[in-house]
Design a protein around this motif. Structure first.
Motif, short mmCIF file in Angstrom:
data_model
loop_
_atom_site.label_atom_id
_atom_site.label_comp_id
_atom_site.label_asym_id
_atom_site.label_seq_id
_atom_site.Cartn_x
_atom_site.Cartn_y
_atom_site.Cartn_z
N ARG A 1 -46.59 22.39 8.86
CA ARG A 1 -46.60 22.68 10.30
C ARG A 1 -46.28 24.15 10.52
N LEU A 2 -47.05 24.78 11.39
CA LEU A 2 -46.84 26.18 11.76
C LEU A 2 -46.33 26.21 13.19
N GLU A 3 -45.33 27.01 13.44
CA GLU A 3 -44.76 27.09 14.79
C GLU A 3 -44.44 28.54 15.13
N LYS A 4 -45.00 29.00 16.24
CA LYS A 4 -44.72 30.36 16.68
C LYS A 4 -43.22 30.52 16.92
N GLU A 5 -42.70 31.68 16.58
CA GLU A 5 -41.27 31.95 16.72
C GLU A 5 -41.09 33.28 17.47
N PRO A 6 -41.44 33.32 18.77
CA PRO A 6 -41.40 34.58 19.52
C PRO A 6 -40.00 35.19 19.65
N GLU A 7 -38.97 34.38 19.46
CA GLU A 7 -37.60 34.91 19.55
C GLU A 7 -37.13 35.55 18.25
N ASN A 8 -37.98 35.58 17.23
CA ASN A 8 -37.64 36.19 15.95
C ASN A 8 -37.34 37.67 16.16
N GLU A 9 -36.15 38.11 15.78
CA GLU A 9 -35.73 39.49 16.03
C GLU A 9 -36.44 40.52 15.17
N TYR A 10 -37.08 40.10 14.08
CA TYR A 10 -37.73 41.04 13.17
C TYR A 10 -39.24 41.15 13.39
N ASP A 11 -39.84 40.10 13.96
CA ASP A 11 -41.30 40.07 14.11
C ASP A 11 -41.66 39.21 15.31
N LYS A 12 -42.18 39.82 16.35
CA LYS A 12 -42.53 39.10 17.58
C LYS A 12 -43.75 38.21 17.39
N GLU A 13 -44.48 38.38 16.28
CA GLU A 13 -45.63 37.52 15.97
C GLU A 13 -45.32 36.57 14.81
N ALA A 14 -44.04 36.33 14.58
CA ALA A 14 -43.64 35.46 13.47
C ALA A 14 -44.11 34.03 13.70
N ILE A 15 -44.58 33.42 12.62
CA ILE A 15 -44.96 32.01 12.65
C ILE A 15 -44.24 31.33 11.49
N LYS A 16 -43.25 30.49 11.83
CA LYS A 16 -42.50 29.81 10.77
C LYS A 16 -43.30 28.60 10.29
N VAL A 17 -43.03 28.23 9.05
CA VAL A 17 -43.70 27.10 8.43
C VAL A 17 -42.65 26.06 8.08
N THR A 18 -42.90 24.82 8.48
CA THR A 18 -41.97 23.74 8.20
C THR A 18 -42.68 22.61 7.47
N TYR A 19 -41.88 21.80 6.79
CA TYR A 19 -42.40 20.61 6.11
C TYR A 19 -41.51 19.45 6.53
N GLU A 20 -42.12 18.36 6.89
CA GLU A 20 -41.37 17.20 7.38
C GLU A 20 -40.30 16.77 6.37
N GLY A 21 -39.09 16.64 6.85
CA GLY A 21 -37.97 16.22 6.01
C GLY A 21 -37.20 17.37 5.39
N LEU A 22 -37.81 18.54 5.32
CA LEU A 22 -37.14 19.72 4.73
C LEU A 22 -36.80 20.77 5.77
N GLY B 1 -42.21 33.79 1.53
CA GLY B 1 -40.78 33.68 1.79
C GLY B 1 -40.17 32.37 1.34
N THR B 2 -40.91 31.55 0.62
CA THR B 2 -40.39 30.24 0.22
C THR B 2 -39.16 30.35 -0.67
N LYS B 3 -39.03 31.45 -1.40
CA LYS B 3 -37.87 31.61 -2.29
C LYS B 3 -36.56 31.67 -1.51
N HIS B 4 -36.62 31.99 -0.22
CA HIS B 4 -35.42 32.07 0.62
C HIS B 4 -35.02 30.70 1.18
N TYR B 5 -35.86 29.70 0.96
CA TYR B 5 -35.60 28.37 1.52
C TYR B 5 -35.56 27.33 0.39
N LYS C 1 -37.58 24.33 7.72
CA LYS C 1 -38.25 25.60 7.46
C LYS C 1 -38.39 25.84 5.97
N ILE C 2 -39.63 26.16 5.56
CA ILE C 2 -39.88 26.45 4.15
C ILE C 2 -40.41 27.87 3.93
#
Length: 103
Positions: A27-48, A10-14, A50-51
């Motif tokens: 960094r990986l962070e669970k995102e249980p409030e994600n409306e599309y996937d209850k097991e979603a894990i977002k990926v972030t990079y310091e300074g940017l 999904g990096t093309k969307h960010y 969500k990637i």
């Protein structure tokens, strides 16, 4: 302990994936409030921010990587990984051993 790999997708969307290089820490962070996937894990990079996300579909998981659903219970709310390989269809990352819950 066996090495655990995930696919960053999904990096093309960010920010795209041109900036991703081998051994970069993400960094990986669970995102249980994600409306599309209850097991979603977002990926972030310091300074940017969500990637992308940890792939959670048979269409986006590459090779021997595990899906977000299979990883979800193996990590706490926050975990870290390192980039191993960047491809046009996804980025392979290795979960840092300290991020995995002990059995």
């Amino acid at each position: 302990m066996k090495k655990v790999f995930i696919t960053l997708t999904g990096t093309k969307h960010y920010c795209g994936n041109d900036f991703l290089k081998k051994d970069m820490k993400i960094r990986l962070e669970k995102e249980p409030e994600n409306e599309y996937d209850k097991e979603a894990i977002k990926v972030t990079y310091e300074g940017l921010g969500k990637i992308g996300y940890v792939a959670n579909s048979s269409h986006t998981v590459i090779g021997e990587s595990i899906s977000a659903g299979r990883l979800y219970d193996k990590i706490s709310n926050v975990a870290y990984a390192k980039v191993v390989l960047v491809t046009s269809s996804g980025t392979i990352c290795k979960i840092c051993k300290k991020s995995l819950k002990k059995k």
